[in-house]
Design an enzyme around this catalytic site. Structure first.
Site, PDB file in Angstrom:
ATOM      1  N   GLU A 155     -42.605  26.333  49.962  1.00 59.46           N
ATOM      2  CA  GLU A 155     -42.058  27.591  50.202  1.00 59.46           C
ATOM      3  C   GLU A 155     -42.933  28.721  50.856  1.00 59.46           C
ATOM      4  O   GLU A 155     -42.494  29.443  51.714  1.00 59.46           O
ATOM      5  CB  GLU A 155     -41.390  28.229  48.798  1.00 59.46           C
ATOM      6  CG  GLU A 155     -40.192  27.429  48.421  1.00 59.46           C
ATOM      7  CD  GLU A 155     -39.679  27.447  47.134  1.00 59.46           C
ATOM      8  OE1 GLU A 155     -38.747  26.882  46.540  1.00 59.46           O
ATOM      9  OE2 GLU A 155     -40.237  28.543  46.339  1.00 59.46           O
ATOM     10  N   ASP A 213     -49.507  17.089  39.620  1.00 54.65           N
ATOM     11  CA  ASP A 213     -49.796  17.311  41.204  1.00 54.65           C
ATOM     12  C   ASP A 213     -50.531  18.544  41.848  1.00 54.65           C
ATOM     13  O   ASP A 213     -50.842  18.757  42.656  1.00 54.65           O
ATOM     14  CB  ASP A 213     -48.785  16.778  41.970  1.00 54.65           C
ATOM     15  CG  ASP A 213     -47.530  17.892  41.827  1.00 54.65           C
ATOM     16  OD1 ASP A 213     -47.306  18.355  40.724  1.00 54.65           O
ATOM     17  OD2 ASP A 213     -46.671  17.915  42.859  1.00 54.65           O
ATOM     18  N   TRP A 228     -44.979  21.861  43.919  1.00 50.81           N
ATOM     19  CA  TRP A 228     -44.844  21.294  45.293  1.00 50.81           C
ATOM     20  C   TRP A 228     -43.806  22.265  46.054  1.00 50.81           C
ATOM     21  O   TRP A 228     -43.947  22.564  47.304  1.00 50.81           O
ATOM     22  CB  TRP A 228     -44.537  19.906  45.525  1.00 50.81           C
ATOM     23  CG  TRP A 228     -44.494  19.276  46.845  1.00 50.81           C
ATOM     24  CD1 TRP A 228     -43.600  18.528  47.359  1.00 50.81           C
ATOM     25  CD2 TRP A 228     -45.477  19.616  47.739  1.00 50.81           C
ATOM     26  NE1 TRP A 228     -43.899  18.376  48.573  1.00 50.81           N
ATOM     27  CE2 TRP A 228     -45.129  18.694  49.007  1.00 50.81           C
ATOM     28  CE3 TRP A 228     -46.654  20.059  47.819  1.00 50.81           C
ATOM     29  CZ2 TRP A 228     -45.725  18.768  50.210  1.00 50.81           C
ATOM     30  CZ3 TRP A 228     -47.454  19.940  48.997  1.00 50.81           C
ATOM     31  CH2 TRP A 228     -47.043  19.352  50.037  1.00 50.81           C
ATOM     32  N   ASN A 229     -42.672  22.433  45.400  1.00 54.28           N
ATOM     33  CA  ASN A 229     -41.629  23.471  45.948  1.00 54.28           C
ATOM     34  C   ASN A 229     -42.502  24.905  46.195  1.00 54.28           C
ATOM     35  O   ASN A 229     -41.963  25.455  47.456  1.00 54.28           O
ATOM     36  CB  ASN A 229     -40.468  23.747  45.173  1.00 54.28           C
ATOM     37  CG  ASN A 229     -39.682  22.242  44.884  1.00 54.28           C
ATOM     38  OD1 ASN A 229     -39.183  21.741  45.989  1.00 54.28           O
ATOM     39  ND2 ASN A 229     -39.778  21.514  43.888  1.00 54.28           N
ATOM     40  N   SER A 230     -43.051  25.389  45.345  1.00 53.37           N
ATOM     41  CA  SER A 230     -43.479  26.718  45.601  1.00 53.37           C
ATOM     42  C   SER A 230     -44.476  26.503  46.761  1.00 53.37           C
ATOM     43  O   SER A 230     -44.729  27.514  47.622  1.00 53.37           O
ATOM     44  CB  SER A 230     -44.253  27.240  44.185  1.00 53.37           C
ATOM     45  OG  SER A 230     -43.198  27.361  43.169  1.00 53.37           O
ATOM     46  N   HIS A 248     -37.146  19.538  40.695  1.00 58.75           N
ATOM     47  CA  HIS A 248     -36.624  18.213  41.089  1.00 58.75           C
ATOM     48  C   HIS A 248     -35.401  18.480  41.884  1.00 58.75           C
ATOM     49  O   HIS A 248     -34.942  17.827  42.977  1.00 58.75           O
ATOM     50  CB  HIS A 248     -36.671  17.315  40.233  1.00 58.75           C
ATOM     51  CG  HIS A 248     -38.034  16.876  39.737  1.00 58.75           C
ATOM     52  ND1 HIS A 248     -38.676  15.828  40.237  1.00 58.75           N
ATOM     53  CD2 HIS A 248     -38.944  17.582  39.191  1.00 58.75           C
ATOM     54  CE1 HIS A 248     -39.784  15.545  39.807  1.00 58.75           C
ATOM     55  NE2 HIS A 248     -40.109  16.610  38.969  1.00 58.75           N
ATOM     56  N   GLN A 253     -36.901  33.340  43.534  1.00 58.52           N
ATOM     57  CA  GLN A 253     -38.029  33.398  44.380  1.00 58.52           C
ATOM     58  C   GLN A 253     -38.068  33.331  46.075  1.00 58.52           C
ATOM     59  O   GLN A 253     -39.191  33.795  46.633  1.00 58.52           O
ATOM     60  CB  GLN A 253     -38.743  31.987  43.995  1.00 58.52           C
ATOM     61  CG  GLN A 253     -40.032  31.977  44.592  1.00 58.52           C
ATOM     62  CD  GLN A 253     -41.092  30.748  43.679  1.00 58.52           C
ATOM     63  OE1 GLN A 253     -41.288  31.044  42.399  1.00 58.52           O
ATOM     64  NE2 GLN A 253     -41.437  29.864  44.240  1.00 58.52           N
ATOM     65  N   SER A 267     -41.407  26.379  36.591  1.00 59.76           N
ATOM     66  CA  SER A 267     -40.304  26.289  35.471  1.00 59.76           C
ATOM     67  C   SER A 267     -40.893  25.671  34.234  1.00 59.76           C
ATOM     68  O   SER A 267     -40.433  25.660  33.352  1.00 59.76           O
ATOM     69  CB  SER A 267     -39.136  25.569  36.051  1.00 59.76           C
ATOM     70  OG  SER A 267     -39.568  24.064  36.452  1.00 59.76           O
ATOM     71  N   CYS A 276     -36.833  34.724  38.729  1.00 59.90           N
ATOM     72  CA  CYS A 276     -36.555  35.751  39.749  1.00 59.90           C
ATOM     73  C   CYS A 276     -35.889  34.846  41.069  1.00 59.90           C
ATOM     74  O   CYS A 276     -36.013  33.757  41.062  1.00 59.90           O
ATOM     75  CB  CYS A 276     -37.638  36.375  40.399  1.00 59.90           C
ATOM     76  SG  CYS A 276     -38.826  35.580  41.499  1.00 59.90           S
ATOM     77  N   ASP A 309     -34.235  10.071  42.056  1.00 58.62           N
ATOM     78  CA  ASP A 309     -35.793  10.543  42.016  1.00 58.62           C
ATOM     79  C   ASP A 309     -36.696   9.632  41.941  1.00 58.62           C
ATOM     80  O   ASP A 309     -36.476   8.695  41.070  1.00 58.62           O
ATOM     81  CB  ASP A 309     -35.763  11.665  40.845  1.00 58.62           C
ATOM     82  CG  ASP A 309     -37.199  12.385  40.884  1.00 58.62           C
ATOM     83  OD1 ASP A 309     -38.383  11.815  41.107  1.00 58.62           O
ATOM     84  OD2 ASP A 309     -37.045  13.513  40.985  1.00 58.62           O
TER      85      ASP A 309
HETATM   86  N1  UDP Z   1     -38.317  29.513  41.024  1.00 56.26           N
HETATM   87  C1  UDP Z   1     -37.525  30.556  41.058  1.00 56.26           C
HETATM   88  N2  UDP Z   1     -37.492  31.691  40.516  1.00 56.26           N
HETATM   89  C2  UDP Z   1     -38.724  31.838  39.543  1.00 56.26           C
HETATM   90  C3  UDP Z   1     -39.577  30.787  39.680  1.00 56.26           C
HETATM   91  C4  UDP Z   1     -39.508  29.693  40.524  1.00 56.26           C
HETATM   92  O1  UDP Z   1     -36.115  30.250  41.734  1.00 56.26           O
HETATM   93  O2  UDP Z   1     -38.937  32.844  39.094  1.00 56.26           O
HETATM   94  C5  UDP Z   1     -38.072  28.191  41.711  1.00 56.26           C
HETATM   95  C6  UDP Z   1     -38.994  27.957  43.032  1.00 56.26           C
HETATM   96  O3  UDP Z   1     -38.555  28.706  44.253  1.00 56.26           O
HETATM   97  C7  UDP Z   1     -38.905  26.439  43.144  1.00 56.26           C
HETATM   98  C8  UDP Z   1     -38.979  26.160  41.672  1.00 56.26           C
HETATM   99  O4  UDP Z   1     -38.033  27.197  41.020  1.00 56.26           O
HETATM  100  O5  UDP Z   1     -38.002  26.035  44.163  1.00 56.26           O
HETATM  101  C9  UDP Z   1     -40.070  25.568  41.249  1.00 56.26           C
HETATM  102  O6  UDP Z   1     -40.553  24.181  41.652  1.00 56.26           O
HETATM  103  P1  UDP Z   1     -41.999  24.150  41.859  1.00 56.26           P
HETATM  104  O7  UDP Z   1     -42.183  22.566  42.313  1.00 56.26           O
HETATM  105  O8  UDP Z   1     -42.778  24.963  42.600  1.00 56.26           O
HETATM  106  O9  UDP Z   1     -42.451  23.929  40.068  1.00 56.26           O
HETATM  107  P2  UDP Z   1     -42.146  23.521  38.780  1.00 56.26           P
HETATM  108  O10 UDP Z   1     -41.238  24.404  38.302  1.00 56.26           O
HETATM  109  O11 UDP Z   1     -41.402  22.134  39.102  1.00 56.26           O
HETATM  110  O12 UDP Z   1     -43.492  23.217  38.109  1.00 56.26           O
END
Ligand code: UDP
Length: 454
Positions: free
Chosen positions: A357, A373, A352-354, A23, A334, A279, A332, A113
Site C-alpha cells: 500500500e 515475513d 506485506w499489504n501495508s 489475508h 488505512q 492487525s 483507521c 490461501d
Molecule cells: N489496516 C486498516 N486499518 C488499520 C490498520 C491496518 O485498514 O488501522 C489494513 C491495512 O490497510 C492492510 C491490513 O489491514 O490492508 C493489514 O495487513 P498487513 O499485511 O499489512 O498486516 P497484518 O495485519 O497481516 O500483520
C-alpha cells in the site's frame, strides 16, 4: 462482448482466504478483478457472534458465510485457531461447493490461501481445479521453499545466507520462524509447508508484481508457472478502471473514519507520521513506552493506530499529554489515511499489504518489523527499493532516540528527498502493473480466458 460476459458469468470460482485482515484483503481484491472480467466469484468468510465481518461495498463479489465460533481458551493463540480453522473448513467446504451446484452455479475452481495446502485435496476430491494464492512476497516464499527442501538448514549454520534470486541476507532479514526456530512451531510448519503440494495445483498466484521482485520472480518461474497479480489495492488507488472499487470492503475491526480524516484535514501537507503495526502484532510494554516517548520527542505530528487489545500498554496520560500533536485511534481506514496529503511518512511493521500500500501510494516508510515475513519485507524496503529506513534494534528494543532519528531521516534532508523520489517511481510502476496490458493485468486475463475455454 456482452455474450462473452454472459458466458463468463456462468463460470464460477470460489475464493477461500484465511479469516485475517491481511489475508482477506488481497484475496477479496483479486476476486473483484476476476469479477470485473466477467467471472462469477464467491468468497467464503467465517462469521461468529463476536467477530461478524463488517461488509461495506461488495456488489461485485458474492459472500458465502460459514457460521462458526472459535471457542479456544485464548483468542491470541494463533496456532490452535488455525487448527480449528482446518477442522471447520474441512467439514463445511464440501457442503458450500455442493450447495452452489444445486443452485445452478457449479464451482469450477477453488482459489485458496497457499498456507491451507489441504484445501487443494478437498478441491481435487470434488473434481474441481485448485489455485494456490500466496499472500506474501515471492522473496519470502523462496526462503520458505528452501527451508522445506532442506536447502537452507534451520537452525542457521551460517551468518549470511545466499539463496537463488535473493540478495545476501543476514539472519535478521529472514522470516522470524527461521531466525528464531521453535517460535510458533505449527504456524511455522504451515508457512514452510505451503510448497509441499504446489506441483499439484492447477494455478499459482502471487500478490506481487514482476518489476518489484524481478530476480526472484524469474527464478520461481524456472520451477513453477507462477502468476503475479498484484498489487491488490482497490482500483481507485491505482489505475482507476473499476469505478466502484474504492475500499477493501470487509473490516474485521471498526475504523474511526471521520475522526481520522477530520484530524488529518486540519494538518499541513506532509507533516504527519502515520504509525500502525497491523492487525496481529503485539508490542511489548517496554517497546510501547519507548515508541510513545519517541513520538512525543519527534517534531512531527502523529496518527497512531493502537488496537483495543493493546491500549492498556500506553503510558498513563499519554493521550492527554500529546493531544496537541497526536491522535490515537483503535483502527483507521488505512488507504484513505495513506493517500491523505497530510501524511509524510508511514512507521510500519512491514506487513506485506501495508508495504504494498505504501509503495503503491508513494509514501516513504520507517520500517519497524515485528515477526514473520515482516523482517524480510523491511530489508527490501530499505536496501532494494530504497523507499524507507529500518530501525536499529538494541537488545531487543528500539529506543525513543532511534524512533525520533528514523522519522527525521525520512521526513527531512537529502536522504528523505531521495526516498521520496524513489517512492514516487514505485507508485507509477505499481499502477502500470495492474493497468490494461500491465504484467499483472495480463496474468489475470490469461487465467480468466483459460477458465472460459474449459
Ligand atoms: N489496516 C486498516 N486499518 C488499520 C490498520 C491496518 O485498514 O488501522 C489494513 C491495512 O490497510 C492492510 C491490513 O489491514 O490492508 C493489514 O495487513 P498487513 O499485511 O499489512 O498486516 P497484518 O495485519 O497481516 O500483520
Amino acid at each position: 462482448m456482452e455474450k462473452a460476459k454472459q458466458r463468463a458469468n456462468g463460470t464460477h470460482i470460489l475464493v477461500l482466504p484465511i479469516p485475517a485482515q491481511g489475508h482477506i484483503n488481497p484475496m477479496l481484491q483479486f476476486s473483484k478483478r476476476l469479477a470485473s472480467k466477467g467471472l462469477r466469484v464467491t468468497l467464503v468468510t467465517i462469521s461468529s457472534k463476536t467477530h461478524e465481518p463488517i461488509e461495506t461495498q461488495l456488489s461485485m463479489v458474492n459472500i458465502e458465510p460459514i457460521y462458526a465460533t472459535y471457542e479456544g481458551a485464548d483468542e491470541t493463540d494463533l496456532e490452535s485457531a488455525i487448527q480449528w480453522l482446518q477442522t471447520i473448513l474441512s467439514q463445511n467446504l464440501p457442503d458450500v461447493i455442493s450447495k452452489q451446484e444445486r443452485n445452478g452455479y457449479p464451482i469450477c475452481c477453488l482459489v485458496y490461501d497457499a498456507i491451507m495446502t489441504w484445501a487443494l485435496d478437498i478441491a481435487k476430491g470434488l473434481g474441481i481445479a485448485g489455485a494456490s494464492f500466496f499472500t506474501q512476497a515471492c522473496a519470502v516464499g523462496t526462503v520458505y521453499y528452501n527451508v522445506q527442501q532442506k536447502l537452507l538448514r534451520v537452525p542457521l549454520e551460517e551468518d549470511r545466507v545466499l539463496l537463488p534470486g535473493l540478495p545476501l541476507l543476514e539472519p535478521h532479514d529472514l522470516p522470524s520462524f527461521i531466525n528464531h526456530p521453535g517460535s510458533y512451531p505449527s504456524l511455522s510448519k504451515m508457512v514452510v509447508g505451503s510448497f509441499s503440494n504446489i506441483t499439484d495445483a492447477d494455478w499459482i498466484f502471487c500478490n506481487t508484481f514482476d518489476c518489484l521482485e524481478p530476480e526472484v520472480v524469474s527464478w520461481m518461474r524456472t520451477k513453477w508457472p507462477i502468476r503475479t497479480i498484484g498489487p491488490t489495492l482497490p482500483s481507485m488507488y491505482l489505475e482507476k478502471r473499476l469505478e466502484d472499487d474504492r475500499d477493501y470492503g470487509i473490516n474485521l475491526f471498526k475504523p474511526n473514519n471521520d475522526t481520522c480524516i477530520k484530524w488529518l484535514d486540519s494538518k499541513k501537507a506532509c507533516t504527519v507520521v502515520y504509525v500502525s503495526f497491523g492487525s496481529v502484532a503485539n508490542l511489548g510494554e517496554k517497546q510501547m513506552e519507548e515508541l510513545a516517548l519517541g513520538l512525543k520527542r519527534s517534531k512531527t505530528s502523529f496518527l497512531w493506530v493502537v488496537r483495543e487489545s493493546e491500549i492498556q500498554k500506553l503510558p498513563s496520560n499519554f493521550e492527554e499529554q500529546t493531544s496537541e500533536k497526536g491522535l490515537v485511534v483503535n483502527w483507521c481506514p488505512q488507504l484513505q489515511v495513506l493517500a491523505h496529503r497530510a501524511i509524510g511518512c508511514f512507521m510500519t511493521h512491514c506487513g506485506w499489504n501495508s508495504t504494498l500500500e505504501a509503495l503503491s501510494l508513494g509514501v516513504p516508510m520507517v520500517a519497524m518489523p515485528q515477526w514473520t515475513d515482516q523482517l524480510t519485507n523491511a530489508k527490501f524496503v530499505e536496501d532494494e527499493w530504497k523507499v524507507g529506513v529500518r530501525v536499529k534494534v538494541d537488545q531487543g528494543i528500539v529506543t525513543k532516540e532511534e524512533i525520533e532519528r528514523c522519522i527525521a531521516q525520512v521526513m527531512e534532508g537529502e536522504r528523505g528527498n531521495e526516498i521520496k523520489r524513489n517512492s514516487m517511481r514505485w507508485r507509477e510502476l505499481a499502477k502500470e502493473a495492474v493497468d490494461e496490458g500491465g504484467s499483472s493485468d495480463k496474468n489475470i486475463e490469461e487465467f480468466v480466458a483459460a477458465l472460459l475455454c474449459k
